[in-house]
Design an enzyme around this catalytic site. Structure first.
Site, PDB file in Angstrom:
ATOM      1  CG  ASN A   1       8.654  -1.558   0.041  1.00  0.00           C
ATOM      2  OD1 ASN A   1       8.056  -1.674   1.110  1.00  0.00           O
ATOM      3  ND2 ASN A   1       9.298  -0.449  -0.310  1.00  0.00           N
TER       4      ASN A   1
ATOM      5  CD  GLU B   1      11.335  -7.052   5.620  1.00  0.00           C
ATOM      6  OE1 GLU B   1      11.943  -8.039   6.110  1.00  0.00           O
ATOM      7  OE2 GLU B   1      10.786  -6.184   6.318  1.00  0.00           O
TER       8      GLU B   1
ATOM      9  NE  ARG C   1      10.436   6.686   8.205  1.00  0.00           N
ATOM     10  CZ  ARG C   1       9.492   6.487   7.290  1.00  0.00           C
ATOM     11  NH1 ARG C   1       9.627   5.520   6.390  1.00  0.00           N
ATOM     12  NH2 ARG C   1       8.417   7.246   7.261  1.00  0.00           N
TER      13      ARG C   1
ATOM     14  NE  ARG D   1       4.374   6.918   1.111  1.00  0.00           N
ATOM     15  CZ  ARG D   1       4.461   5.713   1.671  1.00  0.00           C
ATOM     16  NH1 ARG D   1       4.594   4.626   0.910  1.00  0.00           N
ATOM     17  NH2 ARG D   1       4.423   5.591   2.977  1.00  0.00           N
TER      18      ARG D   1
ATOM     19  CB  ALA E   1       1.957   0.489   6.402  1.00  0.00           C
TER      20      ALA E   1
ATOM     21  CG  HIS F   1      11.447  -1.919   4.241  1.00  0.00           C
ATOM     22  ND1 HIS F   1      10.079  -1.910   4.123  1.00  0.00           N
ATOM     23  CD2 HIS F   1      11.772  -3.104   4.805  1.00  0.00           C
ATOM     24  CE1 HIS F   1       9.599  -3.041   4.615  1.00  0.00           C
ATOM     25  NE2 HIS F   1      10.609  -3.786   5.030  1.00  0.00           N
TER      26      HIS F   1
ATOM     27  N   PRO G   1       0.791  -1.227   0.000  1.00  0.00           N
ATOM     28  CG  PRO G   1      -0.029  -1.034   2.160  1.00  0.00           C
ATOM     29  CD  PRO G   1       0.603  -2.025   1.224  1.00  0.00           C
ATOM     30  CG  ASN G   2      -0.249   4.276   1.405  1.00  0.00           C
ATOM     31  OD1 ASN G   2      -1.239   4.801   0.905  1.00  0.00           O
ATOM     32  ND2 ASN G   2      -0.254   3.726   2.599  1.00  0.00           N
TER      33      ASN G   2
ATOM     34  CE1 TYR H   1       9.000   5.284   2.543  1.00  0.00           C
ATOM     35  CE2 TYR H   1       7.760   7.326   2.757  1.00  0.00           C
ATOM     36  CZ  TYR H   1       8.082   6.064   3.228  1.00  0.00           C
ATOM     37  OH  TYR H   1       7.504   5.582   4.379  1.00  0.00           O
TER      38      TYR H   1
HETATM   39  C1  DQA Z   1       8.496   1.419   3.490  1.00  0.00           C
HETATM   40  C2  DQA Z   1       8.539   1.706   4.983  1.00  0.00           C
HETATM   41  C3  DQA Z   1       7.184   1.477   5.628  1.00  0.00           C
HETATM   42  O1  DQA Z   1       7.252   1.751   7.028  1.00  0.00           O
HETATM   43  C4  DQA Z   1       6.161   2.408   5.021  1.00  0.00           C
HETATM   44  O2  DQA Z   1       4.889   2.171   5.580  1.00  0.00           O
HETATM   45  C5  DQA Z   1       6.133   2.351   3.547  1.00  0.00           C
HETATM   46  C6  DQA Z   1       7.388   2.193   2.801  1.00  0.00           C
HETATM   47  C7  DQA Z   1       9.834   1.771   2.804  1.00  0.00           C
HETATM   48  O3  DQA Z   1       9.983   1.442   1.632  1.00  0.00           O
HETATM   49  O4  DQA Z   1      10.688   2.415   3.422  1.00  0.00           O
HETATM   50  O5  DQA Z   1       5.075   2.482   2.925  1.00  0.00           O
HETATM   51  O6  DQA Z   1       8.279   0.025   3.302  1.00  0.00           O
END
Ligand code: DQA
Length: 145
Positions: free
Chosen positions: A74, A98, A107, A18, A77, A100, A10-11, A23
């Protein structure tokens, strides 16, 4: 050619809008085409998927069973609390890395927990888009071992 699934939760479709301090500035389509190009250089075919819907994510992951050699994910959240995504990843049976973009340990506390980390082949965080290249290298080493 190895078959690799690049999966975003998501997102992450909002990359480019963002906070850039976490990011960067690449959009998701730009990031995906960069990862596809890195895959090609490594003899990998990279298929892409992103969703904001948990059920769609689970069904996509189920469909990867037997269809891919490795996964770069990725989970956004969902990383921090979504056990159904963890269980779906486990059911696929392919190694996954995984990734990020941001450094989760630098953070908020809730981002320090990952419910998939212990079943992942590796976790790469805080390296921006280059973290995805590293994930491909990790999968390449694993698949040729
Ligand atoms: C993320 C880190 C997560 O905490 C966040 O909710 C994201 C992106 C990252 O790529 O740093 O949506 O996975």
């Amino acid at each position: 050619m190895s078959r690799i699934a690049l999966v975003h939760g998501p997102n992450l479709n909002m990359l480019g809008r963002r906070p850039s301090e976490h990011y960067g500035t690449l959009t998701l389509p730009e990031l995906e085409s960069q990862v596809r190009a890195w895959g090609t250089e490594r003899g990998m075919v990279v298929g892409t998927f992103q969703t904001n819907f948990e059920g769609a994510m689970l069904e996509h992951l189920h469909g990867l069973a037997g269809a891919v050699d490795g996964i770069v994910i990725n989970p956004g959240a969902w990383t921090h609390y979504q056990y159904s995504v963890r269980d779906a990843l486990e059911s696929v049976g392919a190694p996954f890395v995984e990734v990020h973009l941001s450094d989760l340990d630098a953070r908020e506390n809730f981002r320090k927990v990952s419910v998939v980390r212990d079943i992942a082949l590796a976790t790469v965080k805080g390296k921006g888009p280059g973290g995805y290249r590293e994930a491909l290298d990790i999968l390449k080493a694993e698949l040729s071992a």
